[in-house]
Design an enzyme around this catalytic site. Structure first.
Site, PDB file in Angstrom:
ATOM      1  N   ASP A  50       0.832  -1.205   0.000  1.00  0.00           N
ATOM      2  CA  ASP A  50       0.000   0.000   0.000  1.00  0.00           C
ATOM      3  C   ASP A  50       0.870   1.259   0.000  1.00  0.00           C
ATOM      4  OD1 ASP A  50      -2.352   1.490   0.124  1.00  0.00           O
ATOM      5  OD2 ASP A  50      -3.214   0.243   1.699  1.00  0.00           O
ATOM      6  N   ASP A  88     -11.019   1.647  -3.118  1.00  0.00           N
ATOM      7  CA  ASP A  88     -11.540   1.213  -1.822  1.00  0.00           C
ATOM      8  C   ASP A  88     -13.055   1.057  -1.870  1.00  0.00           C
ATOM      9  OD1 ASP A  88      -9.102   0.996  -0.708  1.00  0.00           O
ATOM     10  OD2 ASP A  88      -9.211   2.792   0.537  1.00  0.00           O
TER      11      ASP A  88
HETATM   12  C1  GLA Z   1      -5.809   1.794   2.180  1.00  0.00           C
HETATM   13  C2  GLA Z   1      -6.226   0.653   1.275  1.00  0.00           C
HETATM   14  C3  GLA Z   1      -7.279  -0.191   1.976  1.00  0.00           C
HETATM   15  C4  GLA Z   1      -6.735  -0.695   3.293  1.00  0.00           C
HETATM   16  C5  GLA Z   1      -6.254   0.462   4.134  1.00  0.00           C
HETATM   17  C6  GLA Z   1      -5.543  -0.029   5.379  1.00  0.00           C
HETATM   18  O1  GLA Z   1      -6.828   2.711   2.332  1.00  0.00           O
HETATM   19  O2  GLA Z   1      -6.697   1.136   0.061  1.00  0.00           O
HETATM   20  O3  GLA Z   1      -7.686  -1.256   1.149  1.00  0.00           O
HETATM   21  O4  GLA Z   1      -5.693  -1.605   3.038  1.00  0.00           O
HETATM   22  O5  GLA Z   1      -5.364   1.292   3.422  1.00  0.00           O
HETATM   23  O6  GLA Z   1      -5.125   1.013   6.184  1.00  0.00           O
END
Ligand code: GLA
Length: 707
Positions: free
Chosen positions: A447, A511
């Site tokens: 990430d 997301d």
């Molecule tokens: C980001 C990612 C999510 C999740 C969060 C965790 O927002 O896009 O899918 O993994 O971080 O903190």
């Protein structure tokens, strides 16, 4: 004497000329020309006559225009030597044939700059890859301001730009922008690929899903960039794409060179589906790491994020894992919250060891439990980041990007590690490598949850070097742990491009797991990326981002058309939803070979329902999803015309159950559908299939098998 050179692929020809002033021009990029085509004649009949109020020598849009000698548009290269004037003029051009490509070397004898433009045509797909290398042979440092990966004049039929802009959880908003004189550009300074991606499309206003011409440029770069189309007063249009450079970011010492990222270009004559027809096989055969190539089996993921957020521990995750395995999940991914003191987004990034309270004996017991359930195990990491509240930051407060003496503004309470520095990369490499060596981890969700600011390393602008540092870290980890797959995520879909995809096997496009948002997001991402690399998860209801309550069948069916996964906590599903989910996971597994190797077409039906079909390459089988988000204005839905089937074949049609509850009451002769119907391809494509599709949240899953 002008010179002419061409390269041919199966269906495309790319031809250039080097004109009498030594500048290389694009002569043609389009459907393949015959071997006899006379390029000199082509150039002659396309040549505009001299007009008033122009320089005395012809100044055509070159493949590498520079300012200073009559070109008044955007330059592909600009910069200035210390104590010099910045005017660049190519005095010679050499062209060499490479393996299915051309390399054009331009030299400016006065400034002693050399540029190598490289073009390679992938014959089967017609995708042209372009990049540029600039070498400073001058005695003084050269301050590079702009260096484009590609610069091409556009055909006269291009009248509009098509962009895919976006924001967090709103990726992939397609916008059509009519072009008028001046510069249209999309500049990204976020330090990641960005929510708006790095793809530029330009086409006929009539370009639709199945028809119309489009030129598409994808910049393979996970950092700052600029995509632009300039319409000159003459009406000529030029498209450019390249990394965006901050002032002072690239200074080339004598003998030093700068290499741009690659740009990939294609021409579609069959609308947006023609774009994916070129890019999907190109990505599958030329970009994806071998292990993630067409033969890889995309296991059904369970990701803990929407089920538990930061609230993860060994006991509860073992329970979730058992429930996930029971619905058919094949890989369990522990998302954020598992490491040293991490309880929210305010701490611990950089301390990549299991939390001693939540995972008292490390991750081993959970991993063992997951494996005993027949699944493999993946882990969330965010290697480029550090929280000010972390052991790493306390030990090395200057390892983050920062402007000396200035504040260190956070975003999601975190700072960006200086990946341009070898010692920082070494430290993170050691930590992540230890984690991967000590645990049976088969994949990491990598990430990157903030913008890059200030993009300063060692007191100098460094955005591009930081991105290259991240590539280096990924490459080292992949070399040390070749069986570990990387999923690229950046607050959702802010790092999806063909450079990261040389290192990653999967992209997390958003997301937003809301299936109705996902139809749009997967459609946009699916222009370039084939479905098997686009993570698509079944989220909870109500959806945590939009609040919508969507039927499980709709959520599961939309997820089947990507790399399927689940984020809804399977323990909290009603037994009916659990059954529906596991039935669809089973369907996904059954159709996975088709979905992940087939040709995918998307379209809007005559009354605005969204449809997607995956067709096997031999025409033997297809799986189609047709869904509608809102109530249709008319009660009687328009027939759905099914594209891409093998002409003169007949297909056995199965409408997979459960049928959408209310809509199915209006299905004509349901018993006949249950018995199975055999229908010819010409009827399906010309007359269509009338499905009751006027209710909101309706999703029909149609299987077609050639008889
Ligand atoms: C980001 C990612 C999510 C999740 C969060 C965790 O927002 O896009 O899918 O993994 O971080 O903190």
């Amino acid at each position: 004497m002008p010179r002419y050179e061409r390269i041919d692929g199966a269906d495309r020809t790319f031809a250039i000329l080097v004109n009498q002033t030594g500048a290389p021009e694009l002569l043609y990029f389009g459907p393949r020309l015959s071997g006899e085509a006379d390029l000199a004649q082509m150039a002659a009949i396309l040549q505009p006559g001299q007009r008033e109020s122009l320089p005395d020598h012809p100044v055509a849009p070159s493949l590498c225009p520079t300012n200073g000698f009559g070109w008044m548009g955007e330059p592909a290269i600009s910069g200035v030597h210390d104590d010099a004037d910045g005017a660049i003029n190519w005095s010679s051009a050499d062209v060499e044939h490479t393996s299915n490509g051309l390399e054009v070397t331009l030299r400016d004898d006065r400034t002693r700059l050399e540029v190598r433009l490289s073009y390679v045509l992938d014959s089967p797909t017609g995708v042209l890859t372009s990049r540029m290398r600039l070498i400073n042979h001058g005695a003084r440092p050269f301050r590079l301001h702009q260096a484009m990966s590609v610069c091409v004049p556009l055909p006269a039929w291009v009248k509009e730009a098509v962009s895919l802009s976006g924001d967090w959880s709103r990726e992939g908003q397609l916008a059509r922008i009519p072009l008028s004189p001046g510069l249209w550009s999309q500049t990204n300074r976020t330090g990641r690929t960005g929510f708006s991606g790095s793809t530029l499309m330009a086409g006929e206003p009539a370009a639709s899903d199945h028809a119309g011409r489009l030129i598409v440029i994808h910049l393979a770069w996970s950092g700052n960039h600029q995509l632009s189309i300039e319409t000159l007063a003459s009406g000529r249009r030029l498209a450019m794409a390249g990394a965006h450079l901050a002032p002072g970011e690239v200074v080339l010492a004598t003998g030093a060179s700068y290499e741009t990222p690659e740009a990939h270009l294609c021409l579609s004559e069959t609308g947006f589906n023609g774009v994916s027809d070129a890019f999907h096989p190109f990505v599958r055969t030329r970009i994806l790491p071998d292990a993630a190539g067409p033969r890889a089996v995309r296991r059904v993921h369970f990701n803990t994020w929407e089920a538990a957020y930061f609230d993860v521990d060994e006991t509860s995750m073992k329970e979730v894992a058992a429930a996930a395995a029971a619905v058919g999940v094949e890989r369990f991914i522990l998302d954020d919250g598992w490491f040293a003191g991490r309880r929210s987004d305010s701490s611990s990034l950089g301390d990549w060891r299991a939390d001693p309270v939540r995972f008292r004996h490390g991750l081993g017991p959970l991993i063992d439990a997951v494996r005993a359930l027949g699944m493999d195990f993946g882990l969330w990491i965010e290697p480029e980041m550090v929280s000010p509240d972390s052991d790493l930051y306390r030990a090395h407060p200057d390892w983050c990007l920062h402007a000396p003496g200035a504040p260190r503004p956070g975003m999601r309470h975190q700072l960006w590690l200086d990946m341009a520095r070898g010692e920082v990369r070494d430290h993170i490499f050691d930590q992540i490598s230890t984690l991967l060596s000590g645990n049976a981890i088969t994949c990491v969700k990598w990430d990157c949850n903030r913008f890059m600011f200030p993009a300063v390393s060692a007191g100098a602008p460094a955005a591009g070097r930081v991105v290259r540092g991240t590539y280096d870290l990924m490459d080292r980890l992949r070399a040390a742990h070749p069986s570990v797959e990387i999923e690229s995520c950046a607050s959702g879909g802010a790092r999806m491009d063909l450079a990261v995809l040389k290192r990653a096997s999967r992209l997390w496009p958003s997301d937003a797991t809301d299936a109705l948002e996902r139809i749009r997001i997967q459609r946009s991402a699916g222009l370039i990326f084939p479905p098997e690399i686009i993570g698509a998860h079944v989220g909870p209801a109500p959806n945590p981002i939009t609040g919508r309550h969507l039927p499980m069948a709709l959520r599961a069916r939309v997820a089947m058309f990507g790399h399927m996964g689940v984020e809804a906590d399977p323990r909290r599903l009603s037994s009916e939803d659990r059954d529906t989910l596991s039935a669809h996971i089973a369907l996904y597994k059954r159709y996975r070979p088709l979905l992940h190797s087939g040709r995918m077409l998307r379209w809007r039906t005559d009354d605005g329902a969204e449809a997607v079909i995956s067709l096997s390459r031999d025409g033997g089988e297809a799986l189609c999803l047709v869904c509608r988000s809102d109530t249709a204005p008319e009660a009687e839905a328009a027939p759905v015309m099914i594209p891409g089937l093998a002409a003169s074949a007949s297909y056995r049609i199965t409408l997979h159950e459960p049928w959408p509850a209310i809509a199915s009451r209006r299905l004509h002769d349901p018993a006949a559908w249950r018995r199975g119907r055999v229908i010819s391809a010409d009827i399906l494509s010309q007359a269509g299939l009338r499905l009751p599709l006027s209710d909101p949240m309706t999703a029909w899953l149609v299987h077609l098998e050639r008889v």
